[in-house]
Design a protein around this motif. Structure first.
Motif, PDB file in Angstrom:
ATOM      1  N   ILE A  93      -9.975  19.797 -39.955  1.00 34.53           N
ATOM      2  CA  ILE A  93     -10.374  18.460 -39.500  1.00 34.53           C
ATOM      3  C   ILE A  93     -11.871  18.241 -39.701  1.00 34.53           C
ATOM      4  CG2 ILE A  93     -10.558  16.937 -37.497  1.00 34.53           C
ATOM      5  CD1 ILE A  93      -8.054  18.417 -36.379  1.00 34.53           C
ATOM      6  N   LYS A  94     -12.647  19.249 -39.341  1.00 34.62           N
ATOM      7  CA  LYS A  94     -14.099  19.150 -39.432  1.00 34.62           C
ATOM      8  C   LYS A  94     -14.561  18.938 -40.868  1.00 34.62           C
ATOM      9  CE  LYS A  94     -18.331  21.549 -37.986  1.00 34.62           C
ATOM     10  NZ  LYS A  94     -18.881  22.778 -37.380  1.00 34.62           N
ATOM     11  N   SER A  95     -13.922  19.622 -41.800  1.00 28.10           N
ATOM     12  CA  SER A  95     -14.331  19.522 -43.206  1.00 28.10           C
ATOM     13  C   SER A  95     -13.784  18.280 -43.905  1.00 28.10           C
ATOM     14  CB  SER A  95     -13.872  20.766 -43.973  1.00 28.10           C
ATOM     15  OG  SER A  95     -12.459  20.873 -43.976  1.00 28.10           O
ATOM     16  N   SER A  96     -12.891  17.553 -43.237  1.00 30.76           N
ATOM     17  CA  SER A  96     -12.273  16.385 -43.870  1.00 30.76           C
ATOM     18  C   SER A  96     -13.168  15.151 -43.873  1.00 30.76           C
ATOM     19  CB  SER A  96     -10.964  16.043 -43.147  1.00 30.76           C
ATOM     20  OG  SER A  96     -11.225  15.459 -41.877  1.00 30.76           O
ATOM     21  N   GLY A  97     -14.175  15.152 -43.006  1.00 28.83           N
ATOM     22  CA  GLY A  97     -15.048  13.992 -42.902  1.00 28.83           C
ATOM     23  C   GLY A  97     -14.464  12.871 -42.066  1.00 28.83           C
ATOM     24  N   ALA A  98     -13.425  13.157 -41.311  1.00 23.56           N
ATOM     25  CA  ALA A  98     -12.789  12.134 -40.477  1.00 23.56           C
ATOM     26  C   ALA A  98     -13.718  11.690 -39.356  1.00 23.56           C
ATOM     27  CB  ALA A  98     -11.492  12.689 -39.892  1.00 23.56           C
ATOM     28  N   ASP A  99     -13.651  10.404 -39.013  1.00 24.77           N
ATOM     29  CA  ASP A  99     -14.431   9.916 -37.865  1.00 24.77           C
ATOM     30  C   ASP A  99     -13.537   9.673 -36.644  1.00 24.77           C
ATOM     31  OD1 ASP A  99     -13.089   7.613 -38.631  1.00 24.77           O
ATOM     32  OD2 ASP A  99     -14.880   6.508 -39.237  1.00 24.77           O
ATOM     33  N   LEU A 100     -12.254  10.065 -36.778  1.00 26.58           N
ATOM     34  CA  LEU A 100     -11.314   9.943 -35.662  1.00 26.58           C
ATOM     35  C   LEU A 100     -10.168  10.920 -35.887  1.00 26.58           C
ATOM     36  CD1 LEU A 100     -10.261   8.220 -33.133  1.00 26.58           C
ATOM     37  CD2 LEU A 100      -8.899   6.964 -34.825  1.00 26.58           C
ATOM     38  N   LEU A 101      -9.745  11.587 -34.813  1.00 22.19           N
ATOM     39  CA  LEU A 101      -8.541  12.413 -34.867  1.00 22.19           C
ATOM     40  C   LEU A 101      -7.468  11.714 -34.065  1.00 22.19           C
ATOM     41  CD1 LEU A 101      -6.781  14.934 -35.282  1.00 22.19           C
ATOM     42  CD2 LEU A 101      -7.946  15.981 -33.331  1.00 22.19           C
ATOM     43  N   TYR A 102      -6.344  11.395 -34.714  1.00 20.26           N
ATOM     44  CA  TYR A 102      -5.227  10.816 -33.978  1.00 20.26           C
ATOM     45  C   TYR A 102      -4.170  11.892 -33.766  1.00 20.26           C
ATOM     46  CZ  TYR A 102      -1.741   7.764 -32.093  1.00 20.26           C
ATOM     47  OH  TYR A 102      -0.841   7.195 -31.234  1.00 20.26           O
ATOM     48  N   TYR A 103      -3.720  12.027 -32.511  1.00 22.68           N
ATOM     49  CA  TYR A 103      -2.748  13.063 -32.175  1.00 22.68           C
ATOM     50  C   TYR A 103      -1.484  12.450 -31.590  1.00 22.68           C
ATOM     51  CZ  TYR A 103      -0.587  17.206 -30.182  1.00 22.68           C
ATOM     52  OH  TYR A 103       0.309  18.206 -29.892  1.00 22.68           O
ATOM     53  N   GLY A 104      -0.351  12.768 -32.185  1.00 23.46           N
ATOM     54  CA  GLY A 104       0.937  12.343 -31.653  1.00 23.46           C
ATOM     55  C   GLY A 104       1.583  13.485 -30.894  1.00 23.46           C
ATOM     56  N   GLY A 105       1.651  13.369 -29.584  1.00 25.00           N
ATOM     57  CA  GLY A 105       2.222  14.440 -28.770  1.00 25.00           C
ATOM     58  C   GLY A 105       1.787  14.304 -27.325  1.00 25.00           C
ATOM     59  N   GLN A 106       1.888  15.412 -26.597  1.00 22.67           N
ATOM     60  CA  GLN A 106       1.601  15.415 -25.167  1.00 22.67           C
ATOM     61  C   GLN A 106       0.188  15.941 -24.885  1.00 22.67           C
ATOM     62  OE1 GLN A 106       3.901  14.109 -23.147  1.00 22.67           O
ATOM     63  NE2 GLN A 106       5.455  13.910 -24.758  1.00 22.67           N
ATOM     64  N   TYR A 107      -0.199  15.861 -23.602  1.00 21.92           N
ATOM     65  CA  TYR A 107      -1.538  16.285 -23.206  1.00 21.92           C
ATOM     66  C   TYR A 107      -1.737  17.792 -23.238  1.00 21.92           C
ATOM     67  CZ  TYR A 107       0.844  16.659 -18.638  1.00 21.92           C
ATOM     68  OH  TYR A 107       1.726  16.956 -17.615  1.00 21.92           O
ATOM     69  N   ASP A 108      -0.629  18.551 -23.212  1.00 24.54           N
ATOM     70  CA  ASP A 108      -0.754  20.006 -23.144  1.00 24.54           C
ATOM     71  C   ASP A 108      -1.542  20.578 -24.324  1.00 24.54           C
ATOM     72  OD1 ASP A 108       2.480  19.302 -22.486  1.00 24.54           O
ATOM     73  OD2 ASP A 108       1.248  20.122 -20.874  1.00 24.54           O
ATOM     74  N   GLU A 109      -1.130  20.183 -25.536  1.00 22.20           N
ATOM     75  CA  GLU A 109      -1.816  20.686 -26.732  1.00 22.20           C
ATOM     76  C   GLU A 109      -3.072  19.877 -27.041  1.00 22.20           C
ATOM     77  OE1 GLU A 109       1.998  22.116 -26.304  1.00 22.20           O
ATOM     78  OE2 GLU A 109       1.628  20.006 -26.806  1.00 22.20           O
TER      79      GLU A 109
END
Length: 407
Positions: free
Chosen positions: A235-251
């Motif tokens: 993720i860090k090397s991708s140059g993304a300015d946002l991480l979107y996560y589909g799932g629950q709060y646990d992970e």
């Protein structure tokens, strides 16, 4: 775990009601009088394990609705009780619970489950028994509109299934629209491979691109994962300015913590599966600035929910009422009102077709609940389409936008 006596009604061949006792968890115990009936509202949710904070909010949201109905004699001659079963967020366990609730003849409606994947395992069981099920939290579109919903071929699979939460078709697009609106251009998308998470992530991804954004990369994790070092590097090397996560709060709470520790100071955004106090308490300072969407409007801001919140707090009930407690209360109330209308039309008696008639009555409900207006469309979806974007600010979820998706 507390056990209380619940009364189970069985219908004899003569049409008379006999009463037997059984043990089950939670809720109001209820009692039988010479002129009264005890009707049980089933609850299925994760009451233990990592999702239990949210699941308990569902259970006790229903309990307060049942207590209110009994105190106000909402259905004259009927005492309502709660039978809460723990699915541990596991589809197989949910299916077993559905079978157990169907077998209890006093159960005339069920609230739950929390997870869309669990719901898939339960729908057929309830449908075969004509037992109504209302989820306060399931958001996967195919549960009500069928597997080909995205192509416009919407077909309702089960007439017994309803929900008071709106769908990911709106939630994912609403999140993408907000992200684009605050200037995010490049998103990395991750999901947990579960029905809810994968579906939500896919909808966000497609909507974000339609809104002009680009996808820096995609990946998957497994539920229960703790070490995300390889993913964080990607993720860090991708140059993304946002991480979107589909799932629950646990992970996601662990992922954002490890991401920030690695120096990638970009916000993590997710759906209502992340919107819980546990996300913040686990991630700590790393959660600051992260986003989550959730169905409806903040229950703490609703005058109609003040009494509910006061009762929840004064009773020191466990769990998080803020996520789905209000929708659970309204789901239970929809069942209770429907039971009342069916029994009233049948001289106050339960008959062999009472369950199916309750299903029909739920389809027609139309009232103002504590979390918004309660009614259902032809698919069993709520007509309340409001959504909210929250951001972690000062260690709390703070509402930053409320509205409906305008695609």
């Amino acid at each position: 775990m507390r056990h209380r006596s619940l009364l189970v009604l069985s219908i004899a061949l003569t049409g008379a009601l006999t009463v037997t006792a059984c043990g089950s968890r939670g809720g109001s115990s209820g009692s039988s009088t010479a002129s009264g009936l005890t009707v049980t509202i089933g609850v299925d949710a994760p009451l233990s394990g990592e999702n239990s904070n949210t699941g308990l909010g569902i259970e006790y949201g229903v309990k307060i609705a049942v207590d209110d109905a009994n105190a106000n004699h909402l259905v004259p001659g009927v005492t309502f009780a709660v039978k809460a079963l723990d699915d541990q967020a596991q589809p197989a366990t949910g299916q077993q619970n559905a079978t157990a609730l169907v077998a209890d003849s006093s159960v005339l409606g069920v609230v739950g489950p929390l997870n869309s994947g669990v719901a898939q395992s339960m729908q057929q069981v309830f449908s075969a028994a004509n037992l109504v099920e209302i989820s306060p939290s399931n958001t996967n579109p195919q549960l009500t509109q069928g597997p080909n919903w995205a192509s416009g071929q919407k077909v309702r699979p089960y007439k017994t299934y309803f929900r008071t939460a709106t769908t990911d078709a709106l939630q994912g697009a609403f999140a993408a629209q907000y992200a684009s609106g605050i200037g995010k251009k490049k998103a990395f998308v991750v999901d947990d491979k579960q029905t809810y998470g994968a579906g939500l992530a896919s909808i966000f991804k497609d909507s974000f691109q339609k809104d002009g954004g680009s996808i820096a990369g995609t990946d998957h994790v497994n539920t229960g994962d703790k070490d995300f070092s390889t993913l964080v590097t990607k993720i860090k090397s991708s140059g993304a300015d946002l991480l979107y996560y589909g799932g629950q709060y646990d992970e996601s709470s662990l992922l954002t913590k490890q991401l920030k520790a690695a120096g990638a100071n970009i916000p993590l955004m997710g759906g209502d599966g992340m919107y819980a106090t546990t996300y913040i308490s686990t991630a700590g300072q790393a959660a600051e600035g992260d986003y989550a969407t959730a169905v409806g409007v903040p229950v703490d801001t609703l005058a109609t929910a003040k009494d509910f919140i006061a009762k929840y707090k004064s009773a020191n009930y466990p769990g998080d009422y803020g996520s789905y407690g209000g929708y659970s209360y309204d789901a239970a109330t929809a069942i209770i009102k429907s039971v009342g209308s069916v029994l009233s039309a049948n001289g106050g008696k339960i008959s062999s077709d009472t369950r199916s008639k309750v299903v029909d009555a739920v389809q027609k409900v139309d009232f103002d609940g504590i979390a918004g207006h309660v009614s259902f469309d032809q698919y069993g979806d709520t007509t309340n389409k409001q959504l909210t974007v929250y951001q972690v600010t000062g260690g709390k979820w703070v509402s930053v936008k409320t509205g409906t998706y305008n695609g």
